[in-house]
Design an enzyme around this catalytic site. Sequence first.
Site, PDB file in Angstrom:
ATOM      1  N   ASP A 186      -1.075 -19.173  45.832  1.00 45.98           N
ATOM      2  CA  ASP A 186      -2.210 -19.182  46.758  1.00 45.98           C
ATOM      3  C   ASP A 186      -2.885 -17.809  46.732  1.00 45.98           C
ATOM      4  O   ASP A 186      -2.287 -16.814  47.135  1.00 45.98           O
ATOM      5  CB  ASP A 186      -1.721 -19.503  48.178  1.00 45.98           C
ATOM      6  CG  ASP A 186      -2.848 -19.853  49.120  1.00 45.98           C
ATOM      7  OD1 ASP A 186      -3.991 -19.436  48.873  1.00 45.98           O
ATOM      8  OD2 ASP A 186      -2.592 -20.540  50.117  1.00 45.98           O
ATOM      9  N   ASP A 187      -4.120 -17.746  46.259  1.00 46.40           N
ATOM     10  CA  ASP A 187      -4.906 -16.507  46.181  1.00 46.40           C
ATOM     11  C   ASP A 187      -4.371 -15.518  45.148  1.00 46.40           C
ATOM     12  O   ASP A 187      -4.637 -14.314  45.253  1.00 46.40           O
ATOM     13  CB  ASP A 187      -4.977 -15.806  47.548  1.00 46.40           C
ATOM     14  CG  ASP A 187      -5.851 -16.528  48.552  1.00 46.40           C
ATOM     15  OD1 ASP A 187      -6.389 -17.594  48.213  1.00 46.40           O
ATOM     16  OD2 ASP A 187      -5.985 -16.029  49.683  1.00 46.40           O
TER      17      ASP A 187
ATOM     18  N   CYS B 271      -9.435 -22.694  49.125  1.00 45.63           N
ATOM     19  CA  CYS B 271      -8.217 -23.516  49.149  1.00 45.63           C
ATOM     20  C   CYS B 271      -8.414 -25.031  49.143  1.00 45.63           C
ATOM     21  O   CYS B 271      -8.026 -25.711  48.196  1.00 45.63           O
ATOM     22  CB  CYS B 271      -7.369 -23.146  50.371  1.00 45.63           C
ATOM     23  SG  CYS B 271      -6.688 -21.474  50.343  1.00 45.63           S
TER      24      CYS B 271
ATOM     25  N   ARG C  35      -7.611 -27.765  46.077  1.00 48.81           N
ATOM     26  CA  ARG C  35      -6.420 -28.621  46.112  1.00 48.81           C
ATOM     27  C   ARG C  35      -6.787 -30.095  46.025  1.00 48.81           C
ATOM     28  O   ARG C  35      -6.098 -30.884  45.369  1.00 48.81           O
ATOM     29  CB  ARG C  35      -5.612 -28.324  47.380  1.00 48.81           C
ATOM     30  CG  ARG C  35      -5.012 -26.933  47.348  1.00 48.81           C
ATOM     31  CD  ARG C  35      -4.633 -26.395  48.734  1.00 48.81           C
ATOM     32  NE  ARG C  35      -4.415 -24.967  48.613  1.00 48.81           N
ATOM     33  CZ  ARG C  35      -3.244 -24.399  48.317  1.00 48.81           C
ATOM     34  NH1 ARG C  35      -2.163 -25.169  48.167  1.00 48.81           N
ATOM     35  NH2 ARG C  35      -3.126 -23.102  48.189  1.00 48.81           N
TER      36      ARG C  35
ATOM     37  N   LYS D 185       2.399 -25.632  50.928  1.00 48.00           N
ATOM     38  CA  LYS D 185       1.160 -25.756  51.689  1.00 48.00           C
ATOM     39  C   LYS D 185       0.338 -26.973  51.263  1.00 48.00           C
ATOM     40  O   LYS D 185       0.065 -27.158  50.087  1.00 48.00           O
ATOM     41  CB  LYS D 185       0.347 -24.472  51.494  1.00 48.00           C
ATOM     42  CG  LYS D 185      -1.072 -24.507  52.021  1.00 48.00           C
ATOM     43  CD  LYS D 185      -1.746 -23.181  51.749  1.00 48.00           C
ATOM     44  CE  LYS D 185      -3.237 -23.249  51.965  1.00 48.00           C
ATOM     45  NZ  LYS D 185      -3.899 -21.947  51.731  1.00 48.00           N
TER      46      LYS D 185
ATOM     47  N   HIS E 297      -2.846 -28.263  53.241  1.00 51.21           N
ATOM     48  CA  HIS E 297      -4.213 -27.807  53.500  1.00 51.21           C
ATOM     49  C   HIS E 297      -5.282 -28.858  53.198  1.00 51.21           C
ATOM     50  O   HIS E 297      -6.384 -28.539  52.763  1.00 51.21           O
ATOM     51  CB  HIS E 297      -4.524 -26.512  52.750  1.00 51.21           C
ATOM     52  CG  HIS E 297      -5.503 -25.656  53.512  1.00 51.21           C
ATOM     53  ND1 HIS E 297      -5.881 -24.399  53.119  1.00 51.21           N
ATOM     54  CD2 HIS E 297      -6.191 -25.902  54.673  1.00 51.21           C
ATOM     55  CE1 HIS E 297      -6.741 -23.895  53.980  1.00 51.21           C
ATOM     56  NE2 HIS E 297      -6.952 -24.790  54.933  1.00 51.21           N
TER      57      HIS E 297
ATOM     58  N   SER F  15      -3.211 -22.895  55.836  1.00 47.68           N
ATOM     59  CA  SER F  15      -2.879 -21.533  55.439  1.00 47.68           C
ATOM     60  C   SER F  15      -1.982 -20.846  56.468  1.00 47.68           C
ATOM     61  O   SER F  15      -2.019 -21.160  57.670  1.00 47.68           O
ATOM     62  CB  SER F  15      -4.160 -20.718  55.247  1.00 47.68           C
ATOM     63  OG  SER F  15      -4.918 -21.212  54.170  1.00 47.68           O
TER      64      SER F  15
ATOM     65  N   HIS G  30      -1.413 -15.494  49.615  1.00 49.59           N
ATOM     66  CA  HIS G  30      -2.362 -15.532  50.729  1.00 49.59           C
ATOM     67  C   HIS G  30      -1.789 -14.665  51.842  1.00 49.59           C
ATOM     68  O   HIS G  30      -0.588 -14.699  52.122  1.00 49.59           O
ATOM     69  CB  HIS G  30      -2.525 -16.984  51.189  1.00 49.59           C
ATOM     70  CG  HIS G  30      -3.637 -17.217  52.161  1.00 49.59           C
ATOM     71  ND1 HIS G  30      -3.634 -16.715  53.437  1.00 49.59           N
ATOM     72  CD2 HIS G  30      -4.801 -17.930  52.042  1.00 49.59           C
ATOM     73  CE1 HIS G  30      -4.732 -17.101  54.056  1.00 49.59           C
ATOM     74  NE2 HIS G  30      -5.461 -17.835  53.229  1.00 49.59           N
TER      75      HIS G  30
ATOM     76  N   ASP H 227      -4.597 -21.355  43.092  1.00 50.64           N
ATOM     77  CA  ASP H 227      -5.617 -22.235  43.676  1.00 50.64           C
ATOM     78  C   ASP H 227      -7.024 -21.650  43.633  1.00 50.64           C
ATOM     79  O   ASP H 227      -8.011 -22.367  43.742  1.00 50.64           O
ATOM     80  CB  ASP H 227      -5.250 -22.607  45.112  1.00 50.64           C
ATOM     81  CG  ASP H 227      -5.334 -21.434  46.085  1.00 50.64           C
ATOM     82  OD1 ASP H 227      -5.234 -20.266  45.643  1.00 50.64           O
ATOM     83  OD2 ASP H 227      -5.475 -21.682  47.303  1.00 50.64           O
ATOM     84  N   ASN H 228      -7.133 -20.344  43.504  1.00 48.74           N
ATOM     85  CA  ASN H 228      -8.431 -19.664  43.368  1.00 48.74           C
ATOM     86  C   ASN H 228      -8.143 -18.194  43.107  1.00 48.74           C
ATOM     87  O   ASN H 228      -6.982 -17.796  42.962  1.00 48.74           O
ATOM     88  CB  ASN H 228      -9.318 -19.848  44.609  1.00 48.74           C
ATOM     89  CG  ASN H 228      -8.630 -19.561  45.929  1.00 48.74           C
ATOM     90  OD1 ASN H 228      -8.442 -20.465  46.755  1.00 48.74           O
ATOM     91  ND2 ASN H 228      -8.239 -18.324  46.160  1.00 48.74           N
TER      92      ASN H 228
ATOM     93  N   LYS I 158     -12.050 -14.466  45.172  1.00 47.32           N
ATOM     94  CA  LYS I 158     -12.046 -15.668  46.014  1.00 47.32           C
ATOM     95  C   LYS I 158     -13.383 -15.854  46.734  1.00 47.32           C
ATOM     96  O   LYS I 158     -13.993 -14.901  47.194  1.00 47.32           O
ATOM     97  CB  LYS I 158     -10.920 -15.539  47.036  1.00 47.32           C
ATOM     98  CG  LYS I 158     -10.817 -16.670  48.053  1.00 47.32           C
ATOM     99  CD  LYS I 158      -9.659 -16.424  49.008  1.00 47.32           C
ATOM    100  CE  LYS I 158      -9.575 -17.493  50.087  1.00 47.32           C
ATOM    101  NZ  LYS I 158      -8.411 -17.278  50.984  1.00 47.32           N
TER     102      LYS I 158
END
Length: 506
Positions: free
Chosen positions: A30-31, A70, A74, A127, A129, A152, A272, A324-325, A345
């Site tokens: 994540d991130d 996010c 996803r 996660k 989300h 998150s 994240h 995810d990004n 991001k």
Amino acid sequence: MKRWVMLLLVCASATCLAGPKPNFVILFADDLGYGDVQSFGHPYIRTPHIDQLAEDGQRWTDFYVAAPVCSPSRAALLTGRLPVRTGQYGQRIGVYFPNEVGGFPAEETTIAEVLTDVGYRTGIFGKWHLGDAPHAWPTRHGFDEWLGLPYSNDMDWVGEPDIDEIVSYSIAGETEKLAASMAGRPAKYANPKPEYWAPPLFKGVRKISGAGEGEGEGEGQGEYVYLDETVERSAHQASLTRRYTEAAIKFMERSQAQNQPFFVYLPYAMPHTPLFRSKEFEGKSLGGRYGDVVEEIDWSVGQIRSAIERMGLADNTLVIFTSDNGPWLTMNTEGGRAGLLRHGKGTTFEGGMRVPTAFWFGERLHKGVVSDIGSTLDLYRTFAALAGADGAGGVDGKDLSATLLEGRPSPRTTIAYYRQGELRAYRSGPWKLHFITEGAYRQPPERTEHEIPQLYNLSIDPSERFNVSAQQPQVLKSLLEEVSEHRRNVPVKPGVYDARVVKLMQ
């Protein structure tokens, strides 16, 4: 010659895999920025397990997500469909927040549902989300088991205004209240303490009614019943990476014991922010707290691979590690970096949507570095093809199996860069057009709609520094024609994330 090689030789195509159906594992950070992994250029963060995955498999240099934040990212991974096609985006609110009345739409078909139809056990450990109401939980969308956060890890602030209050200030134009409501947050991100946040840790299981242990849950004979449980109201975030990893391994072991193929989706809570790690990783990395968190994720990757090898499933389990990004740059030293790529991001620059990616499939993969284009949109159709399932629903994806197994060129040659429902950029081969450029999270550049789109050659300018539209009129003309065709073929559904705004304005 190995047995699996001989079996492949009798197949008519690369997607014809004789023998048991392959297992699938997605390890989804994540991130995590493009430059945050050692094999993608970080000098201090040590990621030996991710790097070995890439060394023993394929390292993709031009792999993308379908959105720079996010929730839409996803949703696209799970459906193989662009967020504008499914309505999974917002123009004022970019992701799902707590207490959503909607959530992931029932009419969308996830890859977990597709694989369930051909005999797979499916589990998500991490996660979600895509909505926190029970009807939106992953067990209602194809997953047999879930352990994780609904959104998150920073979305349940303690003693801070919630999302409805913040949106209300924005609607009313109360800028001073809005600024005051956010003023104390940067300091808490920079020095995170568990008591600042209280995200819930949920556990969900589905079974078919009357079925035996490990076969799901349902409300009547032949229907699913669901067992939902709040494990912790304030999740112990320092232990999340470890617990997700252990739960995923136990799920794989149970699946093997029941002689069923499995799909494991492990979307980590971090890096994240806020950043938490277990005691074993505190102060371990030269890269600071952020490095500690990434190195614990790398440990998890090693644990997952070791478990697969221990079970004798290395040559029958496709593992993908990606993000995810891009990195959340405004988190300063608590956030990551996109390496040589521009921005991060929230943007449609390369740093927002190009992510570090490695594939491993034991000895089955055609090993090496792949600099063709690929996307998380493609996992839906690739998994379906390898599993002998119907992947037709993933209309925006491509089947990458021939690239993975035989080293053929990727069937994907283009990427559409959407943000907030707008097509802001488009890539074809090495060429990228920017129609709209804008930073994110109050970072420059200011939003600019370009009368003449900016043009970059990413092969020689991956940092997007040199606009060559004036020097390449024929390339510009050709790409604009491609974009027109893309727009004709992709219907834009209204975004659903702004429903909260609409409700508060009534």
